[in-house]
Structures are given as structure tokens and as C-alpha cells.
Design a protein around this motif. Structure first.
Motif, PDB file in Angstrom:
ATOM      1  N   MET A  45      53.202  42.548  32.526  1.00  0.00           N
ATOM      2  CA  MET A  45      53.915  41.456  33.185  1.00  0.00           C
ATOM      3  C   MET A  45      55.382  41.354  32.779  1.00  0.00           C
ATOM      4  SD  MET A  45      54.605  39.089  30.622  1.00  0.00           S
ATOM      5  CE  MET A  45      54.994  37.728  31.697  1.00  0.00           C
ATOM      6  N   LYS A  49      58.785  38.837  34.342  1.00  0.00           N
ATOM      7  CA  LYS A  49      58.892  37.586  33.597  1.00  0.00           C
ATOM      8  C   LYS A  49      59.778  36.567  34.296  1.00  0.00           C
ATOM      9  CE  LYS A  49      59.814  35.862  28.922  1.00  0.00           C
ATOM     10  NZ  LYS A  49      60.152  36.250  27.538  1.00  0.00           N
ATOM     11  N   PHE A  52      57.977  34.892  37.214  1.00  0.00           N
ATOM     12  CA  PHE A  52      57.011  33.875  36.807  1.00  0.00           C
ATOM     13  C   PHE A  52      57.692  32.592  36.326  1.00  0.00           C
ATOM     14  CE2 PHE A  52      54.072  37.625  35.937  1.00  0.00           C
ATOM     15  CZ  PHE A  52      53.266  37.364  37.034  1.00  0.00           C
ATOM     16  N   GLY A  96      47.785  46.638  36.572  1.00  0.00           N
ATOM     17  CA  GLY A  96      47.729  45.205  36.844  1.00  0.00           C
ATOM     18  C   GLY A  96      47.988  44.888  38.300  1.00  0.00           C
ATOM     19  N   PHE A  98      49.423  41.407  40.611  1.00  0.00           N
ATOM     20  CA  PHE A  98      50.198  40.197  40.376  1.00  0.00           C
ATOM     21  C   PHE A  98      50.349  39.401  41.671  1.00  0.00           C
ATOM     22  CE2 PHE A  98      51.476  43.627  37.624  1.00  0.00           C
ATOM     23  CZ  PHE A  98      51.394  43.060  36.362  1.00  0.00           C
ATOM     24  N   SER A 226      50.259  31.269  39.753  1.00  0.00           N
ATOM     25  CA  SER A 226      50.399  32.710  39.920  1.00  0.00           C
ATOM     26  C   SER A 226      49.330  33.455  39.132  1.00  0.00           C
ATOM     27  CB  SER A 226      51.796  33.153  39.465  1.00  0.00           C
ATOM     28  OG  SER A 226      52.806  32.552  40.247  1.00  0.00           O
ATOM     29  N   ASP A 228      48.464  37.097  36.853  1.00  0.00           N
ATOM     30  CA  ASP A 228      48.903  38.272  36.092  1.00  0.00           C
ATOM     31  C   ASP A 228      47.640  38.896  35.510  1.00  0.00           C
ATOM     32  OD1 ASP A 228      49.751  40.023  34.044  1.00  0.00           O
ATOM     33  OD2 ASP A 228      50.188  38.354  32.697  1.00  0.00           O
TER      34      ASP A 228
END
Length: 879
Positions: A45, A49, A52, A96, A98, A226, A228
Motif C-alpha cells: 500500500m 498512501k 488513502f 494486493g 485496492f 477503502s 487495502d
């Protein structure tokens, strides 16, 4: 799925989410671009950053990545355990998906469950269980509904293990971890149980539900929750391939076997741990170098050096007596080069850096290990190695602490870490400050607010040096103002600007903002970039009152920009010429493009020769005379790199990039240089003018610096040098063409005169008069500028000639003092030459001195001949 190789798993994961509306993004650099608190990118993530936290917007709401990650320094440091456990690595890949304010818990749980079971990897649902934060009943309910999990397979964890935070403040929320059960035949209990550290239950995926905002005032709901997620590729590949050890998966196993073949050792024999260390550290080493990190004594470079030297020490243990680590790079590229093409692009640099570092370490390893062996022999069974010894190994032989600990662990000893830290602290007080930050300079938070409110600044400076603009905001530091009068320093944001903001090595523009109707003028002294694309102009109001909303004419200093532009374009040619002259391992490691000069740092393990510098300078000037065209195109970053454009160290690139191509005018269409670059450049290479290299020097291990000038600055340099030559030639009464011959003749004459002078001085010293003080004969000689090396043999000659006494010869050559004192045998019971010469050294402003009782020598910043002779007379009188 078509296969279970690591490459297959990575591709299947990314394609699964791409089919569900996610943008596949390439891995970000291991050097964080948006967080100065991080040493390396340590989670998937990190590149998102600012999204977010709401400081940045992207054109997509869903993304998926396979992110390169390094955990080998700072808070996240797995280095000590690598090679000794099944799941610790310094480098790994974090897959990942997102959601930036798009989908939330229900969708991500469904995505994850179906990918793992029915729609992707085909895992047996009975083998899976999950954890949730104890207070997150919503997540537990969704797992029951979507996955059909019973309550005994949904484990509620009340601790912070299942509540994720970005920091003390910022977005946060509960998380849900998915575990795979290897079965009852493997020791260990489920998460949250006393036996949770066993190997039976392995975490394979963590889903983070960012739904709160933590502030100093408390916790509130995020307006746009959100998602992650993070799945360690190596750990999941072990599950998919039926392994319980990450090092048994296909990619790592291939690297282990390459190490075993290289060292002619069994992959699973007595050096099993060493092969695992080498395999892991090979990946960290290559990827860090590819992302611009080079070994050094501090910061990221120091961590890289620790990793490399740990691997090299294990190779040495297996019998390597010459550099071999770099020979494993082809195996890594074969395994991972398709997914990460930067490994192939930077093959030459990675190879050269690995080889050079191993050569340097090999020179220190033998002596360091000998010291460690000697000190260990003094230790009782189980005793700790003293911290000061560990520090000496680090400071003198380049042994990082963890390398010393690694060696001693195999021998049943530990290190007094507190003592090591104390020694390190003492050394830091004597040396420069240790590394105190990383990543880009921290962006002041208020600029993100300004960027969100005002939008990006449109840059017009590629096509014009003057433009109309509107003053959007005026600041004094962080304070926004309604107006500001003359004599005040000010920071200004415009809606559009021709001023180039400092980046990519090119300095910021200077100039003026003018509103003639209102009688306002602002002198702009610097231009910087904030929050990625907000241009801020620093200056001083010289006339009138400046207010937001005011229209101004923005005029850059055209002559200064022209000089900067020439130096920047010359830097591109210099880079390309260096690569052709020295090899493709040469890459840019930093630059400065200013109006008066350019500075260019390159990855290069040795100094450049005079011939190499001449060849490079000649090649750049050839290209300038050929006057090839400079072309700029906009394209995607992937397209640019595919066409051969170089992405330069230290630059950040958007999805759409500027590609600057420079053609060789002598061949017409041949492109000589092509680089990704956001700076300003000449239109034709002939505009650069003359190019001259001023100097070449080393600035760090494996990094050389070239300073050069072009255009008017180069002409001025040539004129100044010619003026100096003419002045010297005039003093010598010859033409410039005969100057070298005349200087050579003068040097020969000087050498002959010096020889004659030395002979004369020796003769005078031998024939000089003696002084009698009591029963002591003193032979005192002030020899002015005699070479200090000649004092000792002359003193011996005087004693042989005179037979007895004390001889003191003082020279002031070069403005510094040197003294030799000799004592004849008959006087040595009363006088010691070493004691006398140390007193003489003090009179010269020096310290110490040494030799034998019959003859000693010392020096100091001042000759002080008469003071020394007076001291000797007094000593003789007292005896």
C-alpha cells in the motif's frame, strides 16, 4: 488456473482483478517516492498512501499490483532471521487489490474467497479459516454469508493484530486475515491460541478495511471507506505448490540450486542455510541496485551493503576465493526478468556493482575473520563478544553488526549489543551525523490542501518564456494572505506559469511578475514544486501591493534559462557519450543543471583516464557541431522504455512522460540520446555552443562526478585559461607554443640549482663553527630550505667529521619546520636525542618526534631555529 509456478500465480492474481475492473499497475520503486519516514517500500500500500489519506487523486478507483518489497532496515527488519526460518525474507513480492472509496467489505471478501476457491486457485474451502477484529461483527457476518464459514472457523481477535493503522493518526480500520491449514500432522494451533506460532496454520492474505479516520480529537468514520489487501507471493506459492517452506518454491529453489552448482555444493547439505541466504540476498541486491541504490556507509546504501556482504560471507564459507556473487544474476533474470524487465535493463550496472563490492569486501574479509577468530578464542563457552570488538570489526573491516552476530551464532556466542551501540555513539560524536531521513523531502501538509483547492499549475515554459497568469494565492510561509506590500518575502501560486520548478537536476527559474496597471512588481528568486504538480514561486515584492485574483505578466530571466537549457541538453549528450566510451553500466546518479555549469554523477567503479575524458569531450563537441535536432514526444512510460528511453535516477514519472531525443546531425536520422525528461532543452544541438569538461572526481563508492561548462560559460573558461597562459608566457618571454618547452627547461635548471645548493649547504654545515657550552660542543645549523630528508645523513656526516658533541640541524623548507638532533657516543649518558627533539618539536608548534637515543627527528608548523638553539644551549649549560 493453468499452472502453479510463482510466475503463473502472479499473473493469475493480477488478471483476476483486472477482469473485475481493476487497473494493473507496475510495481513502484523500492525507494519510496511519497514517504520520507520509510527506508524502503515495505508494503504493497505504500505507493498509494497519499490516495488513502486524501492528498492525491488518481483516474481509477480500483487497482491491483505485485509490489516489490524489502524489509531489511528500520522497524521492519527481517535480516537476522533470513536463511534460518521457512518464511523470512529481505525481499518478497506483495500482491494486493485496492479500492479507493469504491467497493468495501462485502465485495473484497467475495473477491478473495472466490479467487482462492471456485474462480481461481482452487483451494479446498475446508482448509481455510479467517480471523476478524473482535468488534467487527459485520465482517464475521459477511464471512458466514459469502463463504459459508461456521463460527468455529471465524476467529475473533481482540488485539491490535487485527486492527490496522497507518500511524498514530490517519486512516485506519479492522482487518481480516485468511489462514491455510496444513493439517493435524503439522505442529501448531490456530491464530489466537497458545500454539499459534507453529507451522500448521499459515496466514496467506490480509484484507484491511479502512473505514475510520484517527485524529488527535478521536476517531470518526471516513467519508469514503477503502480497501487495502496484501498477499505474500512466496508464502502463497508454497501453499499452492504443496510446500511448507518458502525456500522450496520454484523461484527460490532455482536460485538455491544455481548457488549450489556455482559453489559445487549440495543444495541441501551442510551449507543449506548458506544457499538460502544467498538466494534471498541475491534478489534484494539486484532489485535495490536496479532501483538506484548503491552500497555506501549510511542510509539505504548501508543496508544494501549489509545484505551483499552477508551473502558474500556465506559464499566465502562455501569456498569462494574470488568474486562469484554476480555470476548468479543470470539465474535471477531467467526466473524474474519477464515480470520485472528492469533487471535486464540494468544488468550491466548490477553486475559491475556486485563484482566491485565483492572485490572490496574480499580484501577486508580475511583480516576481519582473523581478528574475530582471535577474539573468540578468548571467550568462555557461551560468553558474549565485547561490543568494542564488534565495533572495531564494523568500523575497520566493514563487518556490519548482524554479520558478526551471524558468524558467532554458528559458534555458540552472541554480541554485547549495548557495548557496540555505545562505541557507535562515541564514533558518531566524532564523525558526521548518521542518516536522518529517507525518500523525498517531506512535503509540507498545507500544500496538499492548496493543491486540492486550486488544482495543478499548468506549465507553459516548454513553448514560451513569458505568459499572462492569475495570482491564485499568496503566502508568507504557511500563512495565506489577503495582500502583501513591498519589501516582503512572498510565496505565490499562479494558475499557469512559464517558470520551471526545480526538478530532475534542473534548477528553478528566476524572473519577474509584473502588473503595470496596478504598479506591482515581484522579483522571483526561485521556483519549486509541491504536492507533485503545484508550482510555487518564491520572491520579494519590490513595488505595489500584490493580491490574490490579480492578473500578472510572468517573465522568466531569458538569458539565464538559455544557459540552463544548454547545460541540461549537454548533460544528456554527456551521459550518452560516457556510456559509449565506458560501457552500459554507466547510469546517472544525480545531476545539477545550472546557468553557470553542469554537474553529472555516474555509476562508475574507477576514475576516468585523461584519454577517456578527452574522448568524451571530443564526442560531445562533435555532436554539437553536427547540430542535430532535439525532439520531444509524449507517450506512456512503458512505450518510452520499450523504445529505449532511459529512466533517470531520482526522477518520478507520471503515466504520460516526455521523451527527449537528440539526433546525430552527421548521420541525419540516427538518435544518439533518448531519455525520459521533464526539463527544458535546446531545439538544435548547435545552440549548446562549446563544451568543456572541468574536472572528474569521486564522491562515493562506485560514483564519479564530472563537472563541465558549455556555451558562454565555456567560452569564458577558455578565455580565462588563455589569458593565464599568455601572462605566464609573457613573464617567461616566449610565445604560448614554446611555453611547455621553456617550463621544462626551467624545471631542469631548478633541479640543477637545488642540487648545487644542497651541496653548498652540506659543505657549509660541515665547515661551520661549533659553540662550546661548558664541556659540551654544539654544532648548530639553520639550513633554511634544505630538504628535510637530507638532514639525517648530514647530521651523521657532521658527527663523523667533528668527532663529538651535539648536532642540531633545522630546516624551514616549505614554510614548515623540521629538526634533526644527533648526540655523539661520549655524551649519550647525559643527553637523549629523542627527549631533546620532542622539546624542539614543542617550540615549532608540533607534537612528538622520535628516533633513537643517538639521533631523532621531529617537525612542526614553524621552523623556530633560534628558539631550538637557545633551548639546547640551556640544556648543555644545566648538564
Amino acid at each position: 488456473m493453468t499452472g502453479t509456478s510463482t510466475n503463473d500465480i502472479r499473473a493469475a492474481f493480477l488478471n483476476y482483478f483486472q477482469d473485475r475492473g481493476h487497473q494493473i499497475l507496475p510495481s513502484a520503486s523500492l525507494v519510496p517516492q511519497n514517504d520520507p519516514t520509510l527506508l524502503f517500500t515495505n508494503a504493497g500500500m505504500v505507493p498509494f498512501k497519499n490516495i488513502f489519506t486524501g492528498q492525491e487523486e488518481r483516474p481509477y478507483k480500483r487497482a491491483t499490483t505485485a509490489q516489490k518489497v524489502v524489509r531489511a532496515g528500520g522497524k521492519h527488519n527481517d535480516l537476522d532471521n533470513v536463511g534460518y526460518t521457512a518464511r523470512h525474507h529481505t525481499f518478497f513480492e506483495m500482491m494486493g487489490n485496492f479500492s479507493f472509496g469504491d467497493y468495501f467489505k462485502a465485495e473484497v471478501i467475495e473477491f478473495a474467497w472466490k479467487l482462492l476457491t471456485t474462480d481461481g486457485f482452487g483451494l479446498n474451502p475446508e482448509k481455510l479459516l479467517v480471523t476478524v477484529y473482535a468488534e467487527d461483527e459485520e465482517a464475521a457476518s459477511l464471512w458466514r454469508k459469502i463463504a459459508g464459514l461456521s463460527d468455529n472457523r471465524i476467529i475473533r481477535i481482540p488485539t491490535s493484530d487485527n486492527f490496522w493503522r497507518m500511524g498514530d493518526t490517519g486512516p485506519c480500520g479492522p482487518c481480516s486475515e485468511i489462514f491455510y491449514d496444513h493439517g493435524p500432522e503439522v505442529a501448531g494451533g490456530p491464530p489466537g491460541s497458545p500454539d499459534e506460532d507453529g507451522d500448521r496454520f499459515v496466514e496467506i492474505w490480509n484484507l484491511v478495511f479502512m473505514q475510520y479516520l484517527e485524529t488527535a480529537q478521536g476517531r470518526s468514520n471516513l467519508p469514503r471507506p477503502s480497501i487495502d489487501t496484501g498477499m505474500g507471493l512466496e508464502r502463497f506459492a508454497a501453499v499452492m505448490q504443496g510446500k511448507r517452506d518458502n525456500y522450496d518454491t520454484d523461484t527460490l529453489r532455482a536460485l538455491i540450486e544455481a548457488s549450489a552448482e556455482l559453489m559445487h555444493q549440495d543444495a541441501d547439505g551442510r551449507f543449506k542455510t548458506s544457499h538460502r541466504v544467498v538466494a534471498d540476498h541475491l534478489r534484494s541486491t539486484a532489485f535495490l541496485i536496479a532501483d538506484g541504490v548503491l552500497p555506501s556507509r549510511e542510509g539505504r546504501g548501508y543496508v544494501l551493503r549489509r545484505i551483499m556482504r552477508r551473502a558474500m560471507r556465506h559464499l566465502h564459507m562455501m569456498g569462494a576465493n574470488q568474486p562469484v556473487f554476480y555470476r548468479l544474476l543470470p539465474a535471477l533474470i531467467s526466473e524474474m526478468g519477464q515480470a520485472y524487465p528492469e533487471l535486464e535493463r540494468h544488468r550491466a550496472l548490477i553486475t559491475e556493482t556486485m563484482k566491485g563490492e565483492e572485490e572490496r569486501f574480499a580484501a577486508l574479509l580475511g583480516r576481519g575473520m582473523a581478528l574475530l577468530d582471535d577474539e573468540q578464542a578468548k571467550l568462555a563457552s557461551g560468553a558474549h563478544l565485547p561490543g568494542d570488538v564488534a565495533f572495531k570489526l564494523y568500523d575497520t573491516f566493514g563487518f556490519p553488526l548482524d554479520l558478526t552476530q551471524d558468524v558467532l551464532r554458528e559458534r555458540g556466542h552472541a554480541v554485547d549489543v549495548e557495548g557496540f551501540e555505545n562505541a557507535m555513539a562515541e564514533q558518531r560524536q566524532r564523525a558526521r551525523a548518521a542518516w536522518a531521513g529517507s525518500g523525498d523531502t517531506a512535503v509540507e501538509g498545507h500544500w496538499f490542501d492548496v493543491r486540492d483547492r486550486l488544482g495543478a499549475t499548468e506549465f507553459l515554459g516548454y513553448g514560451t518564456e513569458q505568459a499572462s497568469a492569475r495570482v491564485e494565492a499568496v503566502f508568507d510561509g504557511a500563512d495565506e494572505l489577503a495582500e502583501i506590500g513591498p519589501g516582503r518575502d512572498v510565496t505565490i501560486v499562479l494558475n499557469q506559469t512559464p517558470f520551471y520548478a526545480e526538478s530532475g537536476g534542473q534548477v528553478g527559474d528566476t524572473g519577474h511578475l509584473v502588473n503595470e496597471a496596478e504598479g506591482v512588481e515581484v522579483e522571483i528568486t526561485d521556483t519549486q514544486k509541491q504536492a507533485d504538480d503545484l508550482v510555487v514561486h518564491h520572491g520579494r515584492v519590490t513595488k505595489g501591493v500584490l493580491q490574490p485574483g490579480m492578473a500578472v505578466e510572468a517573465r522568466i530571466d531569458s538569458k539565464r534559462r538559455q544557459a540552463i537549457r544548454g547545460h541540461h541538453s549537454a548533460a544528456h549528450l554527456l551521459h550518452a557519450a560516457l556510456r559509449r566510451e565506458l560501457g552500459e553500466h554507466v547510469t546517472q546518479k544525480g545531476s545539477l543543471n545550472a546557468p553557470e555549469r553542469l554537474r553529472f554523477d555516474i555509476s562508475q567503479p574507477r576514475p576516468l583516464t585523461a584519454d577517456e575524458l578527452r574522448n568524451v569531450e571530443r564526442e560531445v563537441n562533435r555532436l554539437i557541431r553536427a547540430n542535430g535536432a532535439v525532439e520531444t514526444r509524449l507517450m506512456s512510460r512503458d512505450e518510452a522504455v520499450a523504445e529505449g528511453a532511459m529512466a533517470l535516477f531520482g526522477e518520478k514519472y507520471a503515466d504520460e512522460v516526455r521523451v527527449v531525443s537528440m539526433k546525430d546531425g552527421a548521420t541525419g536520422e540516427e538518435v544518439y540520446s533518448v531519455e525520459l525528461c521533464g526539463g527544458t532543452h535546446v531545439n538544435q544541438l548547435g545552440e549548446i555552443g562549446l563544451f568543456r569538461i572541468l574536472s572528474e572526481s569521486g564522491v562515493a563508492a562506485g560514483v564519479r562526478r564530472i563537472e563541465a561548462v558549455c556555451g558562454a560559460a565555456a567560452e569564458q573558461t577558455v578565455q580565462e585559461n588563455e589569458a593565464r597562459l599568455a601572462e605566464v608566457a609573457g613573464l617567461l618571454k616566449v610565445g604560448p607554443a614554446e611555453l611547455a618547452e621553456r617550463v621544462q627547461k626551467l624545471l631542469e635548471e631548478r633541479k640543477a640549482l637545488n642540487s648545487q645548493l644542497a651541496q653548498l649547504q652540506q659543505k657549509m654545515a660541515l665547515e661551520g663553527k661549533a659553540e662550546q657550552v661548558g664541556d659540551v660542543t654544539l654544532h648548530l645549523r639553520n639550513l633554511a630550505d634544505m630538504n628535510p630528508k637530507e638532514l639525517r645523513p648530514l647530521a651523521e656526516a657532521i658527527l663523523r667529521s667533528k668527532g663529538e658533541g651535539i648536532v642540531a640541524l633545522v630546516s624551514g623548507a616549505g614554510g614548515k619546520g623540521s629538526v634533526v638532533i644527533a648526540v655523539s657516543p661520549a655524551l649519550q649518558e647525559r643527553f637523549n636525542a629523542v627527549e631533546l627533539v620532542r622539546k624542539a618539536a614543542g617550540l615549532m608548534g608540533g607534537k612528538g618526534g622520535g628516533g633513537r637515543p643517538d639521533m631523532a627527528q621531529a617537525g612542526g608548523p614553524n621552523p623556530a631555529a633560534e628558539a631550538i638553539f637557545a633551548m639546547l644551549r640551556q640544556e648543555a649549560a644545566q648538564q
